[in-house]
Motif scaffolding. Structure first.
Motif, mmCIF file in Angstrom:
data_model
loop_
_atom_site.group_PDB
_atom_site.id
_atom_site.type_symbol
_atom_site.label_atom_id
_atom_site.label_comp_id
_atom_site.label_asym_id
_atom_site.label_seq_id
_atom_site.Cartn_x
_atom_site.Cartn_y
_atom_site.Cartn_z
ATOM 1 N N PRO A 232 -10.396 -11.090 1.711
ATOM 2 C CA PRO A 232 -11.661 -10.487 2.159
ATOM 3 C C PRO A 232 -11.469 -9.356 3.168
ATOM 4 N N ILE A 233 -10.451 -9.488 4.018
ATOM 5 C CA ILE A 233 -10.168 -8.409 4.967
ATOM 6 C C ILE A 233 -9.769 -7.143 4.216
ATOM 7 N N GLN A 234 -8.979 -7.321 3.154
ATOM 8 C CA GLN A 234 -8.578 -6.166 2.351
ATOM 9 C C GLN A 234 -9.788 -5.470 1.741
ATOM 10 N N ALA A 235 -10.777 -6.256 1.333
ATOM 11 C CA ALA A 235 -11.999 -5.656 0.768
ATOM 12 C C ALA A 235 -12.713 -4.810 1.804
ATOM 13 N N MET A 236 -12.766 -5.267 3.050
ATOM 14 C CA MET A 236 -13.417 -4.500 4.111
ATOM 15 C C MET A 236 -12.629 -3.234 4.444
ATOM 16 N N VAL A 237 -11.294 -3.361 4.473
ATOM 17 C CA VAL A 237 -10.469 -2.179 4.715
ATOM 18 C C VAL A 237 -10.637 -1.178 3.573
ATOM 19 N N TRP A 324 -10.952 4.034 -14.377
ATOM 20 C CA TRP A 324 -10.505 2.713 -14.821
ATOM 21 C C TRP A 324 -9.438 2.108 -13.911
ATOM 22 N N SER A 325 -8.558 2.925 -13.339
ATOM 23 C CA SER A 325 -7.556 2.362 -12.432
ATOM 24 C C SER A 325 -8.233 1.757 -11.204
ATOM 25 N N PHE A 326 -9.282 2.423 -10.722
ATOM 26 C CA PHE A 326 -10.015 1.877 -9.579
ATOM 27 C C PHE A 326 -10.659 0.541 -9.939
ATOM 28 N N ARG A 327 -11.229 0.434 -11.104
ATOM 29 C CA ARG A 327 -11.886 -0.813 -11.504
ATOM 30 C C ARG A 327 -10.896 -1.947 -11.722
ATOM 31 N N ILE A 328 -9.714 -1.610 -12.184
ATOM 32 C CA ILE A 328 -8.674 -2.643 -12.305
ATOM 33 C C ILE A 328 -8.292 -3.161 -10.928
ATOM 34 N N MET A 329 -8.127 -2.241 -9.968
ATOM 35 C CA MET A 329 -7.793 -2.648 -8.601
ATOM 36 C C MET A 329 -8.887 -3.543 -8.013
ATOM 37 N N VAL A 330 -10.139 -3.145 -8.177
ATOM 38 C CA VAL A 330 -11.243 -3.928 -7.638
ATOM 39 C C VAL A 330 -11.328 -5.292 -8.309
ATOM 40 N N LEU A 335 -10.776 -11.168 -7.935
ATOM 41 C CA LEU A 335 -10.141 -12.408 -8.403
ATOM 42 C C LEU A 335 -9.331 -13.067 -7.287
ATOM 43 N N MET A 336 -8.694 -12.261 -6.437
ATOM 44 C CA MET A 336 -7.970 -12.817 -5.292
ATOM 45 C C MET A 336 -8.914 -13.535 -4.344
ATOM 46 N N ILE A 337 -10.048 -12.894 -4.049
ATOM 47 C CA ILE A 337 -11.025 -13.517 -3.155
ATOM 48 C C ILE A 337 -11.542 -14.813 -3.765
ATOM 49 N N ILE A 371 -0.257 -5.512 -9.650
ATOM 50 C CA ILE A 371 -1.148 -4.746 -10.524
ATOM 51 C C ILE A 371 -2.143 -3.949 -9.683
ATOM 52 N N ALA A 372 -2.677 -4.581 -8.645
ATOM 53 C CA ALA A 372 -3.622 -3.892 -7.763
ATOM 54 C C ALA A 372 -2.946 -2.744 -7.029
ATOM 55 N N VAL A 373 -1.710 -2.945 -6.589
ATOM 56 C CA VAL A 373 -0.976 -1.881 -5.900
ATOM 57 C C VAL A 373 -0.791 -0.684 -6.824
ATOM 58 N N LEU A 374 -0.347 -0.925 -8.046
ATOM 59 C CA LEU A 374 -0.131 0.170 -8.996
ATOM 60 C C LEU A 374 -1.450 0.866 -9.339
ATOM 61 N N ALA A 375 -2.493 0.077 -9.601
ATOM 62 C CA ALA A 375 -3.782 0.668 -9.946
ATOM 63 C C ALA A 375 -4.333 1.494 -8.784
ATOM 64 N N GLY A 376 -4.192 0.974 -7.571
ATOM 65 C CA GLY A 376 -4.642 1.718 -6.401
ATOM 66 C C GLY A 376 -3.857 2.996 -6.190
ATOM 67 N N TRP A 377 -2.558 2.921 -6.459
ATOM 68 C CA TRP A 377 -1.717 4.112 -6.294
ATOM 69 C C TRP A 377 -2.091 5.171 -7.326
ATOM 70 N N PHE A 378 -2.353 4.755 -8.569
ATOM 71 C CA PHE A 378 -2.784 5.707 -9.586
ATOM 72 C C PHE A 378 -4.112 6.351 -9.191
ATOM 73 N N THR A 379 -5.023 5.535 -8.672
ATOM 74 C CA THR A 379 -6.319 6.069 -8.242
ATOM 75 C C THR A 379 -6.135 7.132 -7.163
ATOM 76 N N THR A 380 -5.289 6.823 -6.198
ATOM 77 C CA THR A 380 -5.071 7.742 -5.083
ATOM 78 C C THR A 380 -4.397 9.029 -5.522
ATOM 79 N N GLU A 381 -3.316 8.902 -6.287
ATOM 80 C CA GLU A 381 -2.514 10.078 -6.616
ATOM 81 C C GLU A 381 -3.125 10.918 -7.731
ATOM 82 N N VAL A 382 -3.615 10.279 -8.787
ATOM 83 C CA VAL A 382 -4.244 11.039 -9.860
ATOM 84 C C VAL A 382 -5.564 11.635 -9.369
#
Length: 479
Positions: A232-237, A324-330, A335-337, A371-382
């Motif tokens: 949950p902290i990660q969601a707020m960050v 789509w990469s953002f939605r995979i990360m979310v 699911l983690m929460i 998977i979340a790390v990779l998806a987040g990285w794709f979102t950021t860089e692309v």
């Protein structure tokens, strides 16, 4: 190669190598801190379960750390070979930042890693624990400098441009660029969650196979507490990071949302699913919730967020990727929460270790953090495209003058070598995890004792006999 230009191949090659590299440092960051916690709890409580877990996960850490170092070396050379335009333009900023990483993080890790891996029966317990903490600190320091350099590329600050090159004028502004605090926190927490779910999945796998012992239960319990408290902290960050991105990179947010144009006087809806079509300038087959986009990103029921049509076509990132990469990360985050709260319910009902449906769910959630790390990285860089340094240097102007044939050959070579080397390393680490921790691992044997077992060991002997010969702090009273 497949009709791709040299620029496309250079981008694919860097994306391929960085995708491999980001996995292993993320695991090293989280696992180093996990090991520091385990050893600290062992010293405080003298509960041998923590000692057994420390020795077990130290083997896995040694493998992941080695693969992270090897994969990172390649990327350093890629900057010079494939992205000479970027180095020439921004080298006065990124060069010193990466040098600071070597002078701090690498020196810390290099200075204490050997003691951490092989010093259990050679140094006192205080010094060994200090070494483990320093290695954990070193991994976080490395993250600090790498994310500082990368964040500056997203939100450049503290510079001026002289003769076509970036010149730093305020190093504090360069290091602590506007997006850096959010991105460093987001990445560090992501590393902790990645390890938590890896640890939890391995424990769930053993519990489902009937391998039930105090060490397995302890690491499963610790992993689930981490999921419950930190996800949950990660969601707020992440929310704070999104608001920062909206301020400094509005085009990226518009692409993430798949939002093309605003209707005058109407709040922005949230598009849950769809397919952003760059040619037709619309998101096709979309499913949306009215007003929610404005509520999430503006915390308002009326304010609109920027739309892709507000920006020139040449400045828009490929929305179908970041959407789509953002939605995979979310999805992974949600699911983690959910897993964390499910574990709390089962812990309250005293069925945490016996509920097979939950154990299977945790096992399949094992790679969710990565998977979340990779998806987040794709979102950021692309999402930063078409810029390498946002608003200052375009990707097409940063690439080296190589031919398609050269880049095709190196890309194929990287694919073959990476899958071979890192595939073998990953299988080896999974085999270690598959054996599981054993009660009494690291106990005193007749061969050991502080100062007695001084046989030279191979670098990766830490994964087997090196931890079976007298590696113990049971001699605390003698030190």
């Amino acid at each position: 190669m497949f009709g791709l230009e040299a620029l496309d191949l250079a981008r694919i090659q860097f994306a391929f190598t960085v995708s491999f590299h980001i996995i292993f440092p993320a695991l090293s960051i989280g696992m180093a801190s996990f090991l520091a916690v385990l050893e600290g709890l062992w010293l405080k409580t003298r509960d041998s379960t923590y000692r057994d877990l420390y020795h077990f996960w130290l083997k896995v850490f040694a493998v992941f750390f080695g693969m992270g170092v090897v994969s990172g070396l390649v990327m350093a050379y890629e900057f010079g070979t494939n992205w000479s335009g970027f180095v020439e333009f921004a080298g006065n900023v990124t060069g010193p930042l990466l040098t600071y990483e070597v002078l701090t993080a690498f020196f810390i890790e290099a200075g204490f890693l050997g003691v951490m891996l092989f010093g259990w029966n050679r140094v006192g317990p205080g010094l060994h624990f200090f070494s483990t903490v320093m290695v954990a600190l070193g991994t976080l320091t490395s993250t600090f400098w790498i994310l500082s350099s990368n964040s500056w590329m997203h939100t450049p600050d503290g510079y001026e441009i002289v003769d076509g090159r970036v010149i730093p004028i305020n190093w504090l502004d360069v290091i602590f660029s506007p997006s850096f605090p959010f991105r460093w926190a987001h990445m560090s927490i992501a590393a902790y969650l990645s390890v938590a779910f890896l640890v939890g999945a391995s424990a769930a796998w053993h519990l489902l196979r009937g391998n039930d012992n105090p060490a397995i239960r302890k690491m499963f319990s610790m992993a689930m507490w981490m999921a419950l408290l930190v996800a949950p902290i990660q969601a707020m960050v992440g929310d704070a990071h999104g608001l920062n991105t909206l301020e400094h990179q509005p085009t990226k947010i518009a692409a993430i949302e798949g939002h093309w144009e605003n209707v005058p006087g109407e709040p922005t809806p949230l598009i849950l699913f769809g397919w952003p079509d760059m040619e037709r300038e619309e998101t096709r087959f979309k499913v949306e919730i009215p007003v929610l986009g404005s509520l999430i990103l503006k915390h308002s029921f009326t304010e609109q967020i920027p739309a892709l049509k507000d920006f020139p076509k040449e400045d828009r990132p490929p929305a179908y990727v970041v959407f789509w990469s953002f939605r995979i990360m979310v999805l992974m985050g949600l699911l983690m929460i959910a897993t964390g709260f499910w574990s709390l319910y089962l812990r309250w009902r005293h069925h945490l270790y016996e509920n097979k449906a939950f154990l299977r769910a945790v096992m399949f959630m094992g790679p969710s953090g990565l998977i979340a790390v990779l998806a987040g990285w794709f979102t950021t860089e692309v999402g930063r495209q078409p810029w390498v340094v946002y608003g200052l240097l375009r990707t097409k102007d940063a690439v080296s003058n190589h031919g398609v044939g050269q880049l095709s050959l190196t890309l194929i070579s990287f694919v073959v070598v990476y899958f071979a080397v890192f595939g073998i390393g990953t299988v080896y680490a999974l085999r270690i995890i598959g054996k599981g921790p054993h009660t009494g691992e690291g106990k005193q044997s007749t061969a050991g004792g502080p100062g007695h077992d001084r046989h030279t060991k191979r670098p990766l002997s830490a994964t087997n006999a090196g931890f079976e010969q007298g590696h113990t702090h049971d001699d605390l009273d003698r030190n």
